[in-house]
Design a protein around this motif. Structure first.
Motif, short mmCIF file in Angstrom:
data_model
loop_
_atom_site.label_atom_id
_atom_site.label_comp_id
_atom_site.label_asym_id
_atom_site.label_seq_id
_atom_site.Cartn_x
_atom_site.Cartn_y
_atom_site.Cartn_z
N GLY A 82 -28.43 90.07 85.29
CA GLY A 82 -27.95 88.76 85.71
C GLY A 82 -28.03 87.78 84.55
N SER A 83 -28.19 86.52 84.86
CA SER A 83 -28.16 85.48 83.83
C SER A 83 -29.55 85.22 83.26
CB SER A 83 -27.58 84.19 84.40
OG SER A 83 -28.31 83.78 85.55
N LEU A 84 -30.15 86.26 82.70
CA LEU A 84 -31.44 86.13 82.03
C LEU A 84 -31.26 85.38 80.72
CD1 LEU A 84 -34.46 86.92 81.62
CD2 LEU A 84 -33.60 88.99 80.49
N THR A 85 -32.10 84.38 80.45
CA THR A 85 -32.01 83.57 79.25
C THR A 85 -33.23 83.79 78.37
OG1 THR A 85 -30.67 81.86 80.31
CG2 THR A 85 -31.88 81.22 78.34
N LEU A 86 -32.99 84.03 77.06
CA LEU A 86 -34.05 84.12 76.07
C LEU A 86 -33.87 82.98 75.09
CD1 LEU A 86 -33.86 87.96 75.31
CD2 LEU A 86 -35.42 86.79 76.89
N GLY A 87 -34.93 82.24 74.80
CA GLY A 87 -34.75 81.05 73.97
C GLY A 87 -35.92 80.73 73.06
N LEU A 88 -35.64 79.86 72.10
CA LEU A 88 -36.63 79.33 71.17
C LEU A 88 -36.55 77.82 71.22
CD1 LEU A 88 -38.68 79.60 68.83
CD2 LEU A 88 -36.73 79.68 67.26
N GLU A 89 -37.67 77.17 71.46
CA GLU A 89 -37.74 75.73 71.63
C GLU A 89 -38.68 75.15 70.58
OE1 GLU A 89 -38.20 74.11 75.75
OE2 GLU A 89 -40.20 73.67 74.98
N MET A 90 -38.25 74.04 69.94
CA MET A 90 -39.06 73.43 68.89
C MET A 90 -39.21 71.93 69.15
SD MET A 90 -37.66 75.36 65.45
CE MET A 90 -35.94 74.95 65.78
N VAL A 91 -40.45 71.47 69.10
CA VAL A 91 -40.77 70.04 69.23
C VAL A 91 -41.45 69.64 67.92
CG1 VAL A 91 -42.01 68.28 70.53
CG2 VAL A 91 -41.01 70.25 71.72
N PRO A 92 -40.71 69.07 66.96
CA PRO A 92 -41.28 68.83 65.63
C PRO A 92 -42.17 67.61 65.52
CG PRO A 92 -38.99 68.11 65.70
CD PRO A 92 -39.28 68.76 67.03
N GLY A 93 -42.17 66.71 66.49
CA GLY A 93 -42.93 65.47 66.39
C GLY A 93 -44.40 65.66 66.70
N SER A 94 -45.15 64.55 66.73
CA SER A 94 -46.59 64.58 67.00
C SER A 94 -46.92 63.57 68.10
CB SER A 94 -47.40 64.26 65.74
OG SER A 94 -47.12 62.94 65.29
N ALA A 95 -48.09 63.77 68.72
CA ALA A 95 -48.55 62.86 69.77
C ALA A 95 -50.07 62.87 69.80
CB ALA A 95 -48.01 63.27 71.13
N ASP A 96 -50.67 61.73 70.11
CA ASP A 96 -52.13 61.64 70.23
C ASP A 96 -52.60 62.34 71.50
OD1 ASP A 96 -52.38 60.17 67.91
OD2 ASP A 96 -52.26 58.24 68.93
N VAL A 97 -53.73 63.02 71.40
CA VAL A 97 -54.31 63.69 72.57
C VAL A 97 -54.89 62.67 73.54
CG1 VAL A 97 -56.11 65.29 73.33
CG2 VAL A 97 -54.75 65.80 71.29
N SER A 98 -55.49 61.61 73.02
CA SER A 98 -56.10 60.58 73.84
C SER A 98 -55.33 59.27 73.70
CB SER A 98 -57.56 60.36 73.43
OG SER A 98 -58.13 59.27 74.14
N ASN A 99 -55.33 58.46 74.75
CA ASN A 99 -54.67 57.16 74.68
C ASN A 99 -55.56 56.08 74.06
OD1 ASN A 99 -56.48 56.73 76.73
ND2 ASN A 99 -54.96 56.51 78.34
N SER A 100 -56.75 56.47 73.61
CA SER A 100 -57.65 55.53 72.94
C SER A 100 -58.52 56.30 71.95
CB SER A 100 -58.53 54.77 73.94
OG SER A 100 -59.36 55.67 74.65
N VAL A 101 -59.08 55.58 70.97
CA VAL A 101 -59.96 56.19 69.98
C VAL A 101 -61.39 56.17 70.50
CG1 VAL A 101 -60.85 56.04 67.63
CG2 VAL A 101 -58.46 55.47 68.09
#
Length: 245
Positions: A82-101
């Motif tokens: 059927g319509s099986l999809t194989l893919g590669l996804e990339m998120v090159p940016g960054s983000a802080d784990v916590s919303n405060s230090v």
């Protein structure tokens, strides 16, 4: 779980695409945006001469961020798959784990190479960020109330993310390095062909990463170290727009 680099992930995707290239199917590329919750919990243990001296430094942190990304995929059109999809996804940016230090103040009573007792106040500021979030995945259609013909699918993938510690230690306190963490990505989604070539996908996904264990270097006392044991997970609502050919 063994660490896989982006090159390895890309190689797996290319091999899978090559194997299926002689069969019917479509290729797709696209952009995506995800409202993502990053959650981490962990504790820090201080050690002197091999013995734990403090284990009560524990914290639970979270942050909600919007993360863009890109993807490339191949979708089969075979009777037995059927319509099986194989893919590669990339998120090159960054983000802080916590919303405060996170901040704490320690009192230092000894320094290597100093005979006299000291009493120095040292302020530590702790934060971490994640970046280079990459996933190789499969999207498998499934019959949910006969919706499989209309694009409903489940998703299973292997992810890797870089974790960068950005703590600041005053004086000559120790610091932690950076690491990469593997995880299992899974979710459920819906795919709709808007035209013959354009497709939109909406999904809910979660990623369960391996445990994180780091040991500090450069502590003021030669025989002392700090170690961190932590867990990292993400949840996301994702919208993607792609072009198929």
């Amino acid at each position: 779980m063994r660490k896989l680099t982006l090159t390895t992930l890309a190689s797996i995707f290319l091999v899978a695409s090559t194997v299926t290239a002689s069969y019917a199917g479509t290729y797709g590329i696209g952009i995506q945006g995800a409202i993502t919750t990053i959650k981490a919990s962990g504790s820090e243990t201080g050690t002197v001469n091999g013995s734990d001296v403090e284990t009560n430094r524990a914290a639970d942190v979270s942050n909600d961020v919007v993360i863009p990304g890109i993807y490339a995929e191949y979708t089969t059109d075979l009777d037995y798959v059927g319509s099986l999809t194989l893919g590669l996804e990339m998120v090159p940016g960054s983000a802080d784990v916590s919303n405060s230090v996170l901040t704490r103040t320690d009192t230092e009573t000894s320094v290597s190479g100093t005979a006299a007792a000291v009493s120095n106040q040292r302020e530590f500021k702790a934060q971490a960020e994640v970046e280079n979030y990459n996933t190789i995945y499969a999207e498998i259609p499934f019959p949910l109330f006969d919706l499989s013909d209309n694009g409903a699918y489940v998703r299973l993938g292997f992810s890797q993310i870089d974790l960068n510690t950005t703590e600041t230690a005053s004086g000559n306190g120790g610091s932690y390095g950076n690491t990469s963490v593997d995880g299992i990505n899974y979710g459920i989604g819906f795919k709709n062909n808007m035209t013959d070539n354009f497709v939109m996908k909406v999904s809910y996904e979660a990623t369960d990463f391996d445990s994180i264990n780091l040991t500090s270097t450069g502590n003021s006392a030669d025989s002392g170290t700090n170690s961190i044991s932590a867990n990292l997970d993400t949840w996301a609502i994702k919208v993607a727009m792609g072009y198929e050919f």
